[in-house]
Each structure stands twice: as structure tokens, then as C-alpha cells.
Design an enzyme around this catalytic site. Structure first.
Site, PDB file in Angstrom:
ATOM      1  N   CYS A 191      -2.172  -8.584   4.091  1.00 33.92           N
ATOM      2  CA  CYS A 191      -1.076  -7.937   4.826  1.00 33.92           C
ATOM      3  C   CYS A 191      -0.015  -9.014   5.028  1.00 33.92           C
ATOM      4  O   CYS A 191      -0.094 -10.070   4.384  1.00 33.92           O
ATOM      5  CB  CYS A 191      -1.537  -7.281   6.132  1.00 33.92           C
ATOM      6  SG  CYS A 191      -2.081  -8.391   7.436  1.00 33.92           S
ATOM      7  N   ASP A 208      -1.530  -3.595   3.190  1.00 37.02           N
ATOM      8  CA  ASP A 208      -0.685  -2.621   3.882  1.00 37.02           C
ATOM      9  C   ASP A 208       0.666  -2.532   3.158  1.00 37.02           C
ATOM     10  O   ASP A 208       0.892  -3.208   2.151  1.00 37.02           O
ATOM     11  CB  ASP A 208      -0.562  -2.942   5.385  1.00 37.02           C
ATOM     12  CG  ASP A 208       0.307  -4.147   5.692  1.00 37.02           C
ATOM     13  OD1 ASP A 208       0.800  -4.793   4.736  1.00 37.02           O
ATOM     14  OD2 ASP A 208       0.503  -4.450   6.880  1.00 37.02           O
TER      15      ASP A 208
END
Ligand code: RB5
Length: 184
Positions: free
Chosen positions: A65, A8
Site C-alpha cells: 500500500c 490498495d
């Protein structure tokens, strides 16, 4: 090896470093993004990696992430994915040897760059131990989704049966009360 990697927006630079590292080791890399720091959502990239691995286009996947938690949960929802969120080398080895894990989850804001590289090396180097016990355990994990669907189907049918009998009971009460049979 062919490796699919996704992240992300929190850890884009860390993912880019990992892509460079993997290519330097001679691996072919599918970089699934994200590619900048614009706010995005980790399920998108977890899914992309999961699909690339489950379709066997890639041998392994790596998802990153901030903590590793979100994107790991997302990728593990793809059928055929066995994912381990890893913070140490021994866990990486165990995930491959016992679970035949095919996706590695990493927390880019938790685990340092050097350790993430060591973990990745170990994950890619370790071999699955295809014993009867490991095979049985993996099969049981694979069956959990199916078993859960069966339970849900049964619960739904029970609910349906109960609703119908309640409805019939009420219908009979009304029929008797208002002598509906005699009216028609
Ligand atoms: C940011 O979306 C943050 O929640 C994410 O990178 C991750 O840490 C979640 O587990």
C-alpha cells in the site's frame, strides 16, 4: 514459486509492475487486486493474500500500500502469517532467515521500484535457518494469540465472579433489611 500479491488503490500500477517482474522471473502469480484506482480498503487485499498463503496455495505473499503499514497490519492478522514490512535488503534476508516470514510488506510510495525488486529477490531467495532458537521464538510468537485469549477468558471469569458476589451481598442486605425470608 507461487506468489500471492495484493495492494490498495494508491499503488495499483506499482503492484502491476511487480506482477510483471515476478512473472518475468518465472514465478506463478495470484494477483488478488485491487485492479484499478477506485478508492478501496487495504484490509480486503491484505486478507486475501494472507488467506492464500496460510492455506498454502501460495508459497509467499507480497502486500503493498502507500506506506505498507495498513495492508501489512491487515495481512498479519491472518493466523499462520508471519509478515515483515521491509525497506531494505538486509531486513528482507533477516525476515526469511530468522522469522521464516511468509509475507513481505512493501510501501509503494516510500520505497523505489528498483529497491522493491531487490528486496523481493532477496526475500524469495533467502532460506529459513531452522535452528532450535528460531523455532522456539516462532513458537512463542504463534502462542501469543492463544495466551492473550486465555488472559481475556480469565479476566472475564474474574469479572463475572465479582459481579455475582456483589449481587449476592446486596441480596443478603435486602433480605435482612426487609426480612424477606420471613415473608415467604
Ligand atoms: C491510503 O488508503 C493509504 O492510507 C494506504 O495506502 C497506506 O499508506 C496505509 O498505510
Amino acid at each position: 514459486m507461487k506468489i500471492s500479491i495484493g495492494c490498495d488503490h494508491i499503488v495499483t500500477e506499482i503492484k502491476n509492475e511487480m506482477v510483471k517482474y515476478l512473472k518475468g522471473k518465472g514465478h506463478e502469480v495470484f494477483d488478488e487486486g485491487t485492479f484499478d484506482n477506485e478508492r478501496t480498503h487495504y484490509p480486503i487485499y491484505g486478507r486475501k493474500v494472507g488467506l492464500r498463503v496460510s492455506s498454502k496455495e501460495a508459497d509467499f505473499g507480497i502486500v503493498i500500500c502507500g506506506t505498507g503499514v495498513g495492508i501489512s497490519n491487515a495481512a498479519s492478522k491472518i493466523p499462520g502469517i508471519r509478515l515483515s514490512l521491509v525497506r531494505d535488503v538486509l531486513t528482507a534476508k533477516t525476515a526469511r532467515e530468522k522469522l521464516d516470514a511468509n509475507v513481505l510488506g512493501l510501501g509503494g510510495r516510500i520505497t523505489g521500484a528498483g529497491l522493491m525488486q531487490n528486496i523481493t529477490d532477496e526475500f524469495l531467495a533467502a532460506q529459513y535457518e531452522k535452528t532450535e532458537e528460531n523455532e522456539k521464538l516462532i513458537e512463542r510468537i504463534n502462542n501469543l494469540k492463544k495466551e492473550n485469549e486465555e488472559i481475556k477468558k480469565e479476566e472475564f471469569l474474574n469479572f463475572w465472579d465479582q459481579s455475582i458476589s456483589k449481587y449476592l451481598k446486596r441480596w443478603n442486605e435486602l433480605k435482612n433489611k426487609f426480612k424477606i425470608g420471613e415473608m415467604i
